[in-house]
Design a protein around this motif. Structure first.
Motif, PDB file in Angstrom:
ATOM      1  N   TYR A   4       0.751  -0.931 -13.922  1.00 55.48           N
ATOM      2  CA  TYR A   4       1.407   0.358 -13.709  1.00 55.48           C
ATOM      3  C   TYR A   4       2.615   0.551 -14.620  1.00 55.48           C
ATOM      4  N   ALA A  16      -1.819   4.140  -6.965  1.00 57.44           N
ATOM      5  CA  ALA A  16      -1.820   3.110  -5.919  1.00 57.44           C
ATOM      6  C   ALA A  16      -2.461   3.648  -4.640  1.00 57.44           C
ATOM      7  N   TYR A  23       2.789   1.139  -0.981  1.00 53.84           N
ATOM      8  CA  TYR A  23       3.664   1.033  -2.148  1.00 53.84           C
ATOM      9  C   TYR A  23       5.095   1.374  -1.777  1.00 53.84           C
ATOM     10  N   GLN A  45       6.328  -4.559 -11.714  1.00 50.50           N
ATOM     11  CA  GLN A  45       5.611  -4.385 -10.451  1.00 50.50           C
ATOM     12  C   GLN A  45       5.384  -5.742  -9.799  1.00 50.50           C
ATOM     13  N   LEU A  66       2.530  -2.984  -2.815  1.00 52.81           N
ATOM     14  CA  LEU A  66       2.963  -2.859  -4.203  1.00 52.81           C
ATOM     15  C   LEU A  66       4.422  -2.411  -4.250  1.00 52.81           C
TER      16      LEU A  66
END
Length: 211
Positions: A4, A16, A23, A45, A66
């Protein structure tokens, strides 16, 4: 896990979400500001790109979600998550051609470059490609100065027509160094009446209204 990095934060959120992952995000620098989805970009990330998910998408564990480390859009990423951004110093472009100066400044992220003629009598073309062989006489800010953000920094370049010399710096005596190795003491407070003051000191005007 997809990569990402470089995506705008809202785009990273969307991807995501499409992949079924939870996330979140945080400031990638030491400032700990609250990221805005539409104005920030992803630097790092967790988990890293290429890693395998520890559980199925839409997992309930916050630890497995995430996490995006982001900076305001247009700013460079820090060397590592949570570190200050190491902004570069301005390179020395005096003496270089306009094209070389643009390349050197662009390499550190400078985008707002404002050229102007170093001599009032020169007509500087408006299009950069037409004055790419002009030479830089002066840059502002000066070389070596640290800048806060290259994308918002303005750099001004005084250019001179190819083959011509730069004008003397402000305060310089016309004609340059006499070669004597001694400083010339010019009395600018001498009181001379009349417009023939130039006869006393060629090229020097002693604080009169006609200077």
């Amino acid at each position: 896990m997809a990569d990402y990095a470089g995506l705008r934060l809202d785009e990273a959120y969307r991807k995501a979400r499409e992949q079924g992952f939870r996330y979140g995000s945080h400031d990638a620098t030491e400032k700990d500001e609250r990221p805005r989805p539409t104005g920030w970009a992803v630097c790092f990330q967790t988990p890293a790109a290429g890693a395998y998910a520890q559980s199925a998408p839409m997992r309930s564990s916050e630890a497995d979600a995430l996490d995006f480390a982001a900076v305001p859009f247009g700013q460079p990423c820090p060397p590592a998550d949570g570190r200050p951004i190491g902004y570069p110093a301005l390179p020395d472009v005096v003496g270089k051609t306009s094209r070389q100066a643009y390349t050197a400044l662009g390499a550190i992220g400078i985008r707002d470059i404002r050229p102007s003629p170093a001599r009032p009598e020169d007509d500087l073309p408006d299009v950069a490609e037409k004055h790419e062989k002009w030479r830089v006489c002066q840059q502002t800010p000066a070389a070596g100065q640290e800048i806060d953000n290259p994308h918002y920094q303005i750099v001004r370049l005084d250019l001179v027509y190819p083959g011509s010399s730069c004008p003397p710096e402000p305060g310089a005596v016309a004609g340059g160094d006499s070669g004597s190795g001694q400083d010339t003491d010019v009395d600018t407070d001498i009181d001379v009446d009349g417009p023939d003051v130039h006869l006393h000191r060629p090229g020097i005007c002693h604080r009169k209204w006609w200077c």
